[in-house]
Design an enzyme around this catalytic site. Sequence first.
Site, short mmCIF file in Angstrom:
data_model
loop_
_atom_site.label_atom_id
_atom_site.label_comp_id
_atom_site.label_asym_id
_atom_site.label_seq_id
_atom_site.Cartn_x
_atom_site.Cartn_y
_atom_site.Cartn_z
N LYS A 70 0.86 -1.19 0.00
CA LYS A 70 0.00 0.00 0.00
C LYS A 70 0.90 1.24 0.00
CE LYS A 70 -4.32 0.93 2.44
NZ LYS A 70 -4.91 0.86 3.78
C1 E4P Z 1 -8.31 1.26 4.11
O1 E4P Z 1 -7.51 0.85 3.31
C2 E4P Z 1 -8.24 2.58 4.74
O2 E4P Z 1 -7.02 2.77 5.34
C3 E4P Z 1 -9.38 2.74 5.71
O3 E4P Z 1 -10.57 2.27 5.10
C4 E4P Z 1 -9.53 4.13 6.27
O4 E4P Z 1 -10.71 4.19 7.04
P1 E4P Z 1 -11.01 5.38 8.07
O5 E4P Z 1 -11.28 6.62 7.29
O6 E4P Z 1 -12.24 4.92 8.80
O7 E4P Z 1 -9.81 5.50 8.94
#
Ligand code: E4P
Length: 217
Positions: free
Chosen positions: A83
């Site tokens: 990522k």
């Molecule tokens: C997933 O890959 C993201 O990091 C995550 O969905 C972020 O979610 P949040 O906005 O609830 O922290």
Amino acid sequence: MKFFVDTAEIEPIRELAATGLLDGVTTNPSLIAKSGRDFMEVTREICGIVDGPVSAEVVALDHATMMKEAEVLRKIADNVCIKVPLTVDGLKTCKALTGEGTMVNVTLCFSANQALLAAKAGATFISPFVGRHDDNGVDGMDLIEDIRLIYDNYAFETEILVASVRHVTHVLQAAKIGADVMTAPPKVIHDLFKHVLTDKGIEGFMADWAKTGQSIL
Ligand code: E4P
């Protein structure tokens, strides 16, 4: 639509994997911190539970160090998906890694133009954050519609991974738009199974069945 769970907690991942409906896992530095676990160790454990992609995020901000971190992370297991943030260095890293056959999830996407860049960089997944848009008074689902349109216009293969999902309506909207994947916290995925009329129906059928005095087994 594929279902990924957005957590670094082992038990909820095991529980959802046992349903046979879980296609992958996403983590981020905040979720790793929340788990209190060692990043490498917990990522290895998750990769052993789920066959599908497990996103592990680099924390460097420059391309050279991102590549070094990715090198370490992708050795954890074959299903690790690196990522990277949606920055110039992140997309340079994306281009290099996908060119080598490594899965890449480009995260922190908040505009359709950013998603266009990620697709051009060969991203495996683009992660637009709908919940964080909603928090700021913008309908996050408009972004998903725009990205779907753009990706279909040019037949980009990058999968739209709806992230920052906060409730079941986000999941429904994502499916109606034709997003490829959604990632949600365990509670939201469990909520998808629920309906008050299902519970009520089971209750009624059980009560009537008891009156028959019969058993199947
Ligand atoms: C997933 O890959 C993201 O990091 C995550 O969905 C972020 O979610 P949040 O906005 O609830 O922290």
